[in-house]
Design a protein around this motif. Structure first.
Motif, PDB file in Angstrom:
ATOM      1  N   GLY A  28       1.305   8.637   1.017  1.00  0.00           N
ATOM      2  CA  GLY A  28       1.787   9.021   2.339  1.00  0.00           C
ATOM      3  C   GLY A  28       1.957   7.826   3.259  1.00  0.00           C
ATOM      4  N   ALA A  29       1.028   6.883   3.183  1.00  0.00           N
ATOM      5  CA  ALA A  29       1.133   5.674   4.000  1.00  0.00           C
ATOM      6  C   ALA A  29       2.350   4.857   3.598  1.00  0.00           C
ATOM      7  CB  ALA A  29      -0.141   4.836   3.871  1.00  0.00           C
ATOM      8  N   VAL A  30       2.613   4.758   2.297  1.00  0.00           N
ATOM      9  CA  VAL A  30       3.793   4.030   1.831  1.00  0.00           C
ATOM     10  C   VAL A  30       5.059   4.697   2.364  1.00  0.00           C
ATOM     11  CG1 VAL A  30       5.156   3.366  -0.193  1.00  0.00           C
ATOM     12  CG2 VAL A  30       2.667   3.122  -0.233  1.00  0.00           C
ATOM     13  N   ALA A  31       5.117   6.015   2.302  1.00  0.00           N
ATOM     14  CA  ALA A  31       6.293   6.739   2.806  1.00  0.00           C
ATOM     15  C   ALA A  31       6.508   6.470   4.287  1.00  0.00           C
ATOM     16  CB  ALA A  31       6.127   8.237   2.557  1.00  0.00           C
ATOM     17  N   LEU A  82      11.331   2.276  -6.821  1.00  0.00           N
ATOM     18  CA  LEU A  82      10.410   3.265  -7.368  1.00  0.00           C
ATOM     19  C   LEU A  82       8.985   2.788  -7.139  1.00  0.00           C
ATOM     20  CD1 LEU A  82       9.614   5.749  -9.098  1.00  0.00           C
ATOM     21  CD2 LEU A  82       9.838   4.273 -11.115  1.00  0.00           C
ATOM     22  N   VAL A  83       8.179   3.636  -6.495  1.00  0.00           N
ATOM     23  CA  VAL A  83       6.764   3.333  -6.302  1.00  0.00           C
ATOM     24  C   VAL A  83       5.957   4.290  -7.166  1.00  0.00           C
ATOM     25  CG1 VAL A  83       4.853   3.114  -4.671  1.00  0.00           C
ATOM     26  CG2 VAL A  83       7.181   2.543  -3.944  1.00  0.00           C
ATOM     27  N   ASN A  84       5.417   3.774  -8.269  1.00  0.00           N
ATOM     28  CA  ASN A  84       4.576   4.565  -9.174  1.00  0.00           C
ATOM     29  C   ASN A  84       3.164   4.614  -8.594  1.00  0.00           C
ATOM     30  OD1 ASN A  84       6.371   5.169 -11.444  1.00  0.00           O
ATOM     31  ND2 ASN A  84       6.389   2.967 -11.800  1.00  0.00           N
ATOM     32  N   ASN A  85       2.873   5.677  -7.875  1.00  0.00           N
ATOM     33  CA  ASN A  85       1.610   5.743  -7.149  1.00  0.00           C
ATOM     34  C   ASN A  85       0.719   6.905  -7.576  1.00  0.00           C
ATOM     35  OD1 ASN A  85      -0.195   5.280  -4.672  1.00  0.00           O
ATOM     36  ND2 ASN A  85       0.567   7.355  -4.307  1.00  0.00           N
ATOM     37  N   ILE A 216      -2.255  -1.191   2.253  1.00  0.00           N
ATOM     38  CA  ILE A 216      -1.638  -1.123   0.929  1.00  0.00           C
ATOM     39  C   ILE A 216      -0.144  -0.895   1.067  1.00  0.00           C
ATOM     40  CG2 ILE A 216      -1.707  -0.008  -1.317  1.00  0.00           C
ATOM     41  CD1 ILE A 216      -4.347  -1.375  -0.467  1.00  0.00           C
ATOM     42  N   ALA A 217       0.225  -0.031   2.014  1.00  0.00           N
ATOM     43  CA  ALA A 217       1.632   0.310   2.212  1.00  0.00           C
ATOM     44  C   ALA A 217       2.460  -0.893   2.662  1.00  0.00           C
ATOM     45  CB  ALA A 217       1.750   1.441   3.227  1.00  0.00           C
ATOM     46  N   THR A 218       1.908  -1.718   3.531  1.00  0.00           N
ATOM     47  CA  THR A 218       2.671  -2.887   3.986  1.00  0.00           C
ATOM     48  C   THR A 218       2.847  -3.902   2.857  1.00  0.00           C
ATOM     49  OG1 THR A 218       0.613  -3.827   4.897  1.00  0.00           O
ATOM     50  CG2 THR A 218       2.056  -2.657   6.422  1.00  0.00           C
ATOM     51  N   THR A 219       1.895  -3.943   1.947  1.00  0.00           N
ATOM     52  CA  THR A 219       2.059  -4.795   0.761  1.00  0.00           C
ATOM     53  C   THR A 219       3.187  -4.267  -0.113  1.00  0.00           C
ATOM     54  OG1 THR A 219      -0.305  -5.329   0.824  1.00  0.00           O
ATOM     55  CG2 THR A 219       0.877  -5.816  -1.219  1.00  0.00           C
TER      56      THR A 219
END
Length: 244
Positions: A28-31, A82-85, A216-219
């Motif tokens: 969710g943070a990445v999104a 693609l983010v494999n999370n 983590i998301a900003t990385t």
């Protein structure tokens, strides 16, 4: 890089980003970071019926961002990032782990990463560009403190998989990298550690604090952006190693 890219190298405007496990804290943070800072068209993939998944999609729509909620890669159109999370964890020691639970851990992390990557890779090769970011873990290097051997083994496997992608797909303009989070403040973490256990772990962490999922998301945004144009085949540890 173009002048526009140099002015803001850490953006992925107008790119389609597919994020698995998007109903979780890190996904969710990445999104959110991709949509707000990167200007991406964000597709959220998670288990059917996960309410956090749908709530996040509605939140991003309300803010004026295009959120494409699809579970099948073939329905998304060309995927640029693609983010494999997606992931699971357990606190069962290895000697008590049933074979089906061992297989489940490997299936979710390794098979899931393989299958989604396999579905998007041909389109990326045809277009000569693409970016794959896989969420590994500090457990790949240090082992899982809970004894979840399937988790640590699968996370190490993701790193080897990523290095192979980087070597073989680099000539096609495709980059692949891993992120290895340390102790991230998520519901999953709290489900396998009580306060006493967390206290002991934090004494081994240089910053002595839990990691905010947005760190983590900003990385992930950095790795997906032109600002990291020649970074591939790498694993970036976030949060410092858990010292022994």
């Amino acid at each position: 890089m173009s002048p526009d890219t140099l002015a803001n190298p850490y953006t992925i405007v107008d790119q389609v980003a597919l994020i698995t496990g998007a109903g979780g804290a890190i996904g969710g943070a990445v999104a959110r970071v991709f949509a707000r800072s990167g200007g991406a068209k964000v597709a959220l993939a998670d288990l059917a019926g996960n309410p956090r998944h749908h709530e996040l999609a509605e939140q991003l729509r309300a803010e004026g961002f295009e959120a494409l909620v699809e579970r099948v890669v073939t329905e998304l159109g060309p995927v640029d990032v693609l983010v494999n999370n997606a992931g699971i964890a357990d606190n069962t020691p290895f000697w008590e782990t049933a074979f089906e639970d061992w297989r489940r851990g490997l299936t979710v992390h390794l098979d899931g990463t393989y299958l989604l990557t396999r579905h998007v890779i041909e389109s990326m090769r045809e277009r000569g560009s693409g970016n794959i970011v896989t969420m590994s873990s500090i457990a790949a290097q240090q082992g899982a403190l809970t004894g979840d051997a399937a988790y640590s083994a699968a996370k190490a496997g993701q790193q080897g998989f990523t290095k192979t992608l980087a070597q073989t797909l680099g000539p096609s303009g495709i980059r692949a990298n891993c992120i290895a989070p340390g102790v991230v403040d998520t519901p999953l973490l709290h489900s396998v550690h009580d306060e006493e256990s967390l206290g002991r772990i934090l004494q081994r962490v240089p910053m002595r604090s839990l990691i905010d999922p947005e760190n983590i998301a900003t990385t992930a945004l950095y790795l997906a952006s032109p600002g990291s144009a020649h970074v591939t085949g790498q694993t970036i540890d976030v949060g410092g190693m858990v010292m022994r």
